[in-house]
Design a protein around this motif. Structure first.
Motif, PDB file in Angstrom:
ATOM      1  N   GLY A 174       0.878  -1.256   0.027  1.00  0.00           N
ATOM      2  CA  GLY A 174      -0.115   0.037  -0.184  1.00  0.00           C
ATOM      3  C   GLY A 174       0.800   1.068   0.074  1.00  0.00           C
ATOM      4  O   GLY A 174       2.034   1.490   0.413  1.00  0.00           O
ATOM      5  N   GLN A 175       0.288   2.354  -0.614  1.00  0.00           N
ATOM      6  CA  GLN A 175       0.753   3.803  -0.338  1.00  0.00           C
ATOM      7  C   GLN A 175      -0.422   4.469  -0.766  1.00  0.00           C
ATOM      8  O   GLN A 175      -1.168   4.295  -1.558  1.00  0.00           O
ATOM      9  N   ASP A 176      -0.615   5.801  -0.214  1.00  0.00           N
ATOM     10  CA  ASP A 176      -1.561   6.783  -0.148  1.00  0.00           C
ATOM     11  C   ASP A 176      -2.777   5.974  -0.051  1.00  0.00           C
ATOM     12  O   ASP A 176      -3.854   6.103  -0.946  1.00  0.00           O
ATOM     13  N   ALA A 177      -2.907   5.054   0.931  1.00  0.00           N
ATOM     14  CA  ALA A 177      -4.118   4.271   1.478  1.00  0.00           C
ATOM     15  C   ALA A 177      -4.587   3.413   0.487  1.00  0.00           C
ATOM     16  O   ALA A 177      -5.608   2.568   0.743  1.00  0.00           O
ATOM     17  N   ILE A 178      -3.938   2.936  -0.721  1.00  0.00           N
ATOM     18  CA  ILE A 178      -4.694   2.009  -1.786  1.00  0.00           C
ATOM     19  C   ILE A 178      -3.436   1.010  -2.095  1.00  0.00           C
ATOM     20  O   ILE A 178      -2.341   0.930  -1.764  1.00  0.00           O
ATOM     21  N   LEU A 179      -4.085  -0.198  -2.455  1.00  0.00           N
ATOM     22  CA  LEU A 179      -3.234  -1.237  -3.224  1.00  0.00           C
ATOM     23  C   LEU A 179      -2.408  -0.834  -4.091  1.00  0.00           C
ATOM     24  O   LEU A 179      -2.902  -0.038  -5.205  1.00  0.00           O
ATOM     25  N   MET A 180      -1.036  -1.255  -4.142  1.00  0.00           N
ATOM     26  CA  MET A 180      -0.348  -0.737  -5.252  1.00  0.00           C
ATOM     27  C   MET A 180       0.797  -1.863  -5.306  1.00  0.00           C
ATOM     28  O   MET A 180       1.080  -2.658  -4.461  1.00  0.00           O
ATOM     29  N   TYR A 181       1.543  -1.982  -6.489  1.00  0.00           N
ATOM     30  CA  TYR A 181       2.663  -2.576  -6.875  1.00  0.00           C
ATOM     31  C   TYR A 181       3.749  -1.676  -6.571  1.00  0.00           C
ATOM     32  O   TYR A 181       3.933  -0.488  -7.131  1.00  0.00           O
ATOM     33  N   ASN A 182       5.058  -2.375  -6.245  1.00  0.00           N
ATOM     34  CA  ASN A 182       6.183  -1.227  -6.256  1.00  0.00           C
ATOM     35  C   ASN A 182       7.508  -2.401  -6.744  1.00  0.00           C
ATOM     36  O   ASN A 182       7.362  -3.374  -6.248  1.00  0.00           O
ATOM     37  N   ARG A 183       8.146  -1.685  -7.716  1.00  0.00           N
ATOM     38  CA  ARG A 183       9.234  -2.308  -8.157  1.00  0.00           C
ATOM     39  C   ARG A 183      10.626  -1.912  -7.261  1.00  0.00           C
ATOM     40  O   ARG A 183      11.108  -0.876  -7.363  1.00  0.00           O
ATOM     41  N   GLN A 184      11.304  -2.625  -6.429  1.00  0.00           N
ATOM     42  CA  GLN A 184      12.178  -2.432  -5.734  1.00  0.00           C
ATOM     43  C   GLN A 184      13.518  -1.850  -6.234  1.00  0.00           C
ATOM     44  O   GLN A 184      14.094  -0.775  -5.938  1.00  0.00           O
ATOM     45  N   SER A 185      13.556  -2.283  -7.353  1.00  0.00           N
ATOM     46  CA  SER A 185      15.116  -2.099  -8.212  1.00  0.00           C
ATOM     47  C   SER A 185      14.827  -0.554  -8.504  1.00  0.00           C
ATOM     48  O   SER A 185      16.172   0.123  -8.557  1.00  0.00           O
ATOM     49  N   ASP A 186      13.769   0.001  -8.840  1.00  0.00           N
ATOM     50  CA  ASP A 186      13.895   1.568  -9.395  1.00  0.00           C
ATOM     51  C   ASP A 186      12.845   2.103  -8.895  1.00  0.00           C
ATOM     52  O   ASP A 186      12.539   3.419  -9.107  1.00  0.00           O
ATOM     53  N   ASP A 187      12.031   1.463  -7.668  1.00  0.00           N
ATOM     54  CA  ASP A 187      10.912   2.405  -6.991  1.00  0.00           C
ATOM     55  C   ASP A 187       9.579   2.714  -7.873  1.00  0.00           C
ATOM     56  O   ASP A 187       8.980   3.410  -7.411  1.00  0.00           O
ATOM     57  N   ALA A 188       9.613   2.258  -9.018  1.00  0.00           N
ATOM     58  CA  ALA A 188       8.369   2.217  -9.925  1.00  0.00           C
ATOM     59  C   ALA A 188       7.069   1.866  -9.118  1.00  0.00           C
ATOM     60  O   ALA A 188       7.400   1.025  -8.376  1.00  0.00           O
ATOM     61  N   THR A 189       6.106   2.434  -9.221  1.00  0.00           N
ATOM     62  CA  THR A 189       4.853   2.136  -8.808  1.00  0.00           C
ATOM     63  C   THR A 189       3.827   1.695  -9.863  1.00  0.00           C
ATOM     64  O   THR A 189       3.961   2.523 -11.017  1.00  0.00           O
ATOM     65  N   LEU A 190       2.913   0.854  -9.520  1.00  0.00           N
ATOM     66  CA  LEU A 190       1.723   0.596 -10.170  1.00  0.00           C
ATOM     67  C   LEU A 190       0.524   0.660  -9.429  1.00  0.00           C
ATOM     68  O   LEU A 190       0.402  -0.111  -8.362  1.00  0.00           O
ATOM     69  N   PRO A 191      -0.447   1.570  -9.352  1.00  0.00           N
ATOM     70  CA  PRO A 191      -0.267   2.579 -10.355  1.00  0.00           C
ATOM     71  C   PRO A 191       0.501   3.699 -10.129  1.00  0.00           C
ATOM     72  O   PRO A 191       0.975   3.814  -9.114  1.00  0.00           O
TER      73      PRO A 191
END
Ligand code: CA
Length: 293
Positions: A174-191
């Motif tokens: 989670g981030q900003d209170a919603i479900l999300m993915y995070n790619r550790q290698s470059d900190d990209a998020t989905l969404p």
């Protein structure tokens, strides 16, 4: 402001310096494991997982490559040593987990995780046997019950080591209170964590069981996600950049994960603590659904 994906706290030590197998549980079976209080009373050092044994447990989804309803494990102890090992990469802190009977999606047992607020207060159960045998179509399904709503800060409750990305983690949390993915290698998020992207994902209702399903296609480099059976638009990456959703994820170029393990627990980067429960956890090469476990 749109580029709010980055966590303000030093996040995880990057995967670059880890030993290749660092994400697997190193604590279980090591000399100090008997004194490790984090897996309650389990004497896992004496329980040698049999690699030839079926990895599923009995139950409605027991024929799947991985399936655990936590009913066979004793309350207060670790989950089945045939399926899970304890994982606390890099450092340990206050995080604990054990099989619990205060909440259950199926039967009487679930896995309770008490995750602390610092990175090192993380704790996971890990299965490293099933993922390498799956793919390129990887489907997961688990029920999760959070004791409180996800907060603004970045947290992870599902981590999967990506052998094609220097062993760093593909994370769901989670981030900003919603479900999300995070790619550790470059900190990209989905969404993308702007208002529109956040609006395209969903929150986890506290104190309720939620069915989470994901599909990672390792060949196509795509992600699909369903919550309680409904696809979540903000958690879909179909290879074509979608504004506000997958444009950041895909900006790096070809992402072709090779998932090497599966970990459930809690890891927090901005201080949020959480008690959460998991039940009816399964991995398969086709969609599992929410109804058979
Ligand atoms: Ca159960």
């Amino acid at each position: 402001m749109i580029a709010s994906a980055h966590c303000s706290v030093a996040e995880a030590p990057s995967g670059a310096h880890r030993a290749p197998d660092d994400a697997s549980a190193v604590d279980v079976g090591t000399p100090d494991s008997a004194a490790n209080p984090r897996l309650a009373s389990g004497d896992e050092a004496g329980a040698s997982p049999d690699a030839s044994a079926p990895t599923g447990t009995a139950g409605p989804c027991g024929a799947l490559p991985l399936c655990d309803d936590f009913e066979s494990a004793a309350v207060g102890g670790p989950p089945s040593a045939a399926l899970w090992s304890l994982s606390q990469p890099d450092c340990t802190g206050t995080g604990t987990l054990s099989v619990d009977d205060s909440q259950a999606h199926s039967g009487k047992h679930s896995l309770r995780v008490d995750g602390g607020g610092g990175y090192c207060d993380h704790v996971f159960v890990a299965n490293a046997a099933v993922m390498p045998a799956l793919g390129p179509a990887v489907y997961g399904r688990f029920f999760v019950r959070v004791g409180a709503a996800l907060g603004a800060g970045h947290v992870t409750f599902l981590a999967m080591k990506d052998a094609a990305d220097k062993g760093s983690d593909l994370r769901m949390g989670g981030q900003d209170a919603i479900l999300m993915y995070n790619r550790q290698s470059d900190d990209a998020t989905l969404p993308n964590l702007g208002p529109a992207g956040v609006a395209d994902s969903v929150a986890l209702a506290p104190a309720a069981w939620t069915c989470v399903e994901f599909h990672v296609d390792e060949t196509a480099g795509t992600i699909d996600t369903w919550v309680d059976g409904a696809e979540v638009a903000g958690l879909v990456e179909n290879g074509t950049p979608t504004p506000d959703v997958s444009s950041q994820w895909l900006s790096r170029g070809a992402w072709k994960p090779m998932l090497a393990d599966f970990r459930l627990g809690w890891e927090s980067y901005s201080g949020q603590t959480m008690t959460l429960w998991f039940d009816d956890v399964a991995l398969a090469s086709k969609r599992i659904g929410c109804g058979n476990g």
